[in-house]
Design an enzyme around this catalytic site. Structure first.
Site, PDB file in Angstrom:
ATOM      1  N   GLY A 239       0.759  -1.245   0.000  1.00 23.66           N
ATOM      2  CA  GLY A 239       0.000   0.000   0.000  1.00 23.66           C
ATOM      3  C   GLY A 239       0.782   1.281   0.000  1.00 23.66           C
ATOM      4  N   GLU A 275       4.003  -6.689   2.018  1.00 28.16           N
ATOM      5  CA  GLU A 275       3.537  -7.114   0.686  1.00 28.16           C
ATOM      6  C   GLU A 275       3.551  -5.937  -0.282  1.00 28.16           C
ATOM      7  OE1 GLU A 275      -0.422  -8.456   1.623  1.00 28.16           O
ATOM      8  OE2 GLU A 275       0.266 -10.295   2.593  1.00 28.16           O
ATOM      9  N   PRO A 276       4.704  -5.324  -0.519  1.00 27.53           N
ATOM     10  CA  PRO A 276       4.721  -4.165  -1.409  1.00 27.53           C
ATOM     11  C   PRO A 276       4.572  -4.590  -2.871  1.00 27.53           C
ATOM     12  CG  PRO A 276       6.958  -4.749  -0.839  1.00 27.53           C
ATOM     13  CD  PRO A 276       6.060  -5.685  -0.062  1.00 27.53           C
ATOM     14  N   GLY A 277       3.777  -3.856  -3.626  1.00 24.48           N
ATOM     15  CA  GLY A 277       3.652  -4.107  -5.059  1.00 24.48           C
ATOM     16  C   GLY A 277       4.067  -2.870  -5.836  1.00 24.48           C
ATOM     17  N   ARG A 314      -5.380   1.835 -15.899  1.00 23.98           N
ATOM     18  CA  ARG A 314      -5.460   2.654 -14.685  1.00 23.98           C
ATOM     19  C   ARG A 314      -6.202   3.980 -14.865  1.00 23.98           C
ATOM     20  NH1 ARG A 314      -1.682   4.563 -12.236  1.00 23.98           N
ATOM     21  NH2 ARG A 314      -2.485   4.185 -10.156  1.00 23.98           N
ATOM     22  N   CYS A 346     -13.140   1.904 -28.853  1.00 21.07           N
ATOM     23  CA  CYS A 346     -14.464   2.516 -28.987  1.00 21.07           C
ATOM     24  C   CYS A 346     -15.132   2.681 -27.627  1.00 21.07           C
ATOM     25  CB  CYS A 346     -15.326   1.657 -29.891  1.00 21.07           C
ATOM     26  SG  CYS A 346     -14.444   1.178 -31.370  1.00 21.07           S
ATOM     27  N   TYR A 375       0.461  -2.611 -12.125  1.00 18.87           N
ATOM     28  CA  TYR A 375      -0.938  -2.604 -12.551  1.00 18.87           C
ATOM     29  C   TYR A 375      -1.064  -2.074 -13.982  1.00 18.87           C
ATOM     30  CZ  TYR A 375      -1.126  -3.238  -7.555  1.00 18.87           C
ATOM     31  OH  TYR A 375      -0.881  -3.713  -6.285  1.00 18.87           O
TER      32      TYR A 375
END
Ligand SMILES: *Cc1c(COP(=O)(O)O)cnc(C)c1O
Length: 421
Positions: A239, A275-277, A314, A346, A375
């Site tokens: 986070g 849990e770093p992403g 995103r 579209c 992401y």
């Protein structure tokens, strides 16, 4: 230091001109910097120097096996949310004892795979899941190591779709049910309680929500131990936010985050799990694209680029901000222009940015969408039958394709027209 920067009038990834990658691979494509992945991992891990800590990289942020292998070499563990991600982590060389399994809807087949592999811990999110896990473990004559993901009811996260620690979110065990959940788990023969887990959101730009969540969990750990449970590990989730180049508040430095964690957990006598992403992957990748057309609208100019929302979701999903720059450095006397930057899909949602001022660009120019390493590729799809974008990894003056662009024939191979007769 930035590993995507201008040298000799054009943008490089480390020591490779992006133009060369575009020529070799085509656009759009993702380009990653090994040096950035390594630096981010080290900065994060080093901030927990001196305490027992497992950094379990959140695979869903960027799950390419080359990325995982790069981090595995530095000692990273993995946080996985599916059997597919578990397979990726194992293939990339991350040992099972460093793998944690998160997610609200693990299937029994996934539980079996993870037990067979011998993972570190299941982060369990409901009593229903706990009972299923108990049954699966007993059928395999084993015990499943479990931490409950508790929901501390704190507000955090840069957008409502990435806030996860409020009681109205689907995540975790309600705070008021936590003690009863541990009591039930202790009575199940296929379950071994090992820890407490929390994950409050993503792109968090201040320390206060972490402080609140850690303090609440500290109290819970004390209570659970008084009730006779063995709590060895405390997983504080991911986070930590990253700078996206817009003018919003700068996120806390990992060193400040590390100092906070050390201070608040000094007396807890737990092994910490992180849990770093995004913090590891976000600024380690860019999306390289080409300007297809410049279109004059009635009251605005559109830059139509060959990347679209299926490649980088995103902006459409979270209203996310991404910096855009030309691969060619702007001339000294450049003209400033204002564009809406859009993709070919579209959907009106296929818009990367609106009314953004930047040096004028032309048809055929290469552009970079920054901060797309987390992401980005992981969320890409083949909507509009646009093949999945390739991924390229750079290391020094070398680059390698780490995910190929499928052909349309590859895509159609998995489909068939029923022979109804
Ligand atoms: C998504 C997720 C993470 C990673 O979040 P970042 O904001 O990318 O650090 C960690 N843990 C869990 C359970 C997640 O769902």
């Amino acid at each position: 230091m930035r590993h995507f920067d201008y040298k000799n009038g054009e943008m490089y990834a480390e020591d490779v001109p992006l133009r060369k990658i575009a020529e070799a691979v085509g656009t759009p494509c993702y380009v990653y910097s090994t040096a950035t992945f390594e630096r981010h991992y080290r900065v994060f891990a080093d901030s927990f120097d001196g305490i027992e800590a497992l950094v379990a990289y959140s695979v869903k942020a960027n799950s390419n096996i080359a990325v995982l292998a790069t981090l595995a070499k530095l000692g990273a563990g993995a946080d996985v949310v599916s059997a597919g991600e578990l397979a990726r982590a194992l293939i990339a060389g991350i040992p099972a004892h460093k793998i944690v399994f998160s997610g609200v809807g693990k299937t029994k087949a996934e539980m079996r795979d993870a037990l067979e592999a011998g993972i570190r811990v299941f982060n369990v999110e409901s009593l229903a899941e706990l009972r299923a896990l108990n049954a699966v473990a007993l059928s395999m004559n084993t015990q499943a190591p479990v931490a409950f993901r508790v929901n501390p009811d704190v507000t955090a996260g840069g957008h409502e779709k990435i806030s996860t620690g409020k009681k109205e979110n689907k995540f975790g065990i309600a705070w008021s049910h936590a003690e009863a959940a541990y009591a039930e788990a202790a009575a199940l023969p296929g379950i071994k309680i090992v820890g407490v887990d929390v994950h409050i959101g993503s792109q968090i730009d201040q320390l206060a929500p972490f402080e609140a969540a850690i303090a609440k969990c500290g109290d819970l750990i004390k209570t659970l131990r008084q009730q006779g449970h063995t709590i060895q590990s405390f997983d504080i989730g991911g986070g930590l936010g990253i700078p996206y180049g817009d003018n919003t508040k700068a996120p806390p430095l990992p060193s400040a985050y590390g100092a906070l964690v050390k201070r608040l957990t000094a007396d807890m006598n737990v092994e910490m799990i992180f849990e770093p992403g995004r913090m590891i992957a976000g600024n380690a990748g860019i999306l390289l694209s080409e300007v297809l057309y410049v279109k004059q609208g009635e009251d605005r100019n559109f830059l139509i680029i060959d990347a679209a929302m299926n490649d980088l979701l995103r902006p459409a999903l979270y209203d996310a901000y991404h910096d855009l720059e030309g691969v060619k450095a702007p001339a000294r006397d450049f003209k400033q222009e204002t564009y809406d930057v859009v993709g070919p899909i579209c959907e009106s949602g296929d818009t990367f940015m609106k009314g953004r001022e930047m040096p004028a660009l032309e048809e055929g120019d290469l552009v970079v969408l920054h901060s797309a390493g987390a992401y980005g590729a992981a969320q890409s799809s083949q909507y509009n039958t646009r093949p999945l974008v390739p991924e390229v990894m750079v290391r020094g003056d070398k680059f390698a394709i780490i995910r190929e662009r499928p052909t349309v024939a590859d895509i159609l191979k998995t489909e068939s027209i029923p022979d109804w007769d």
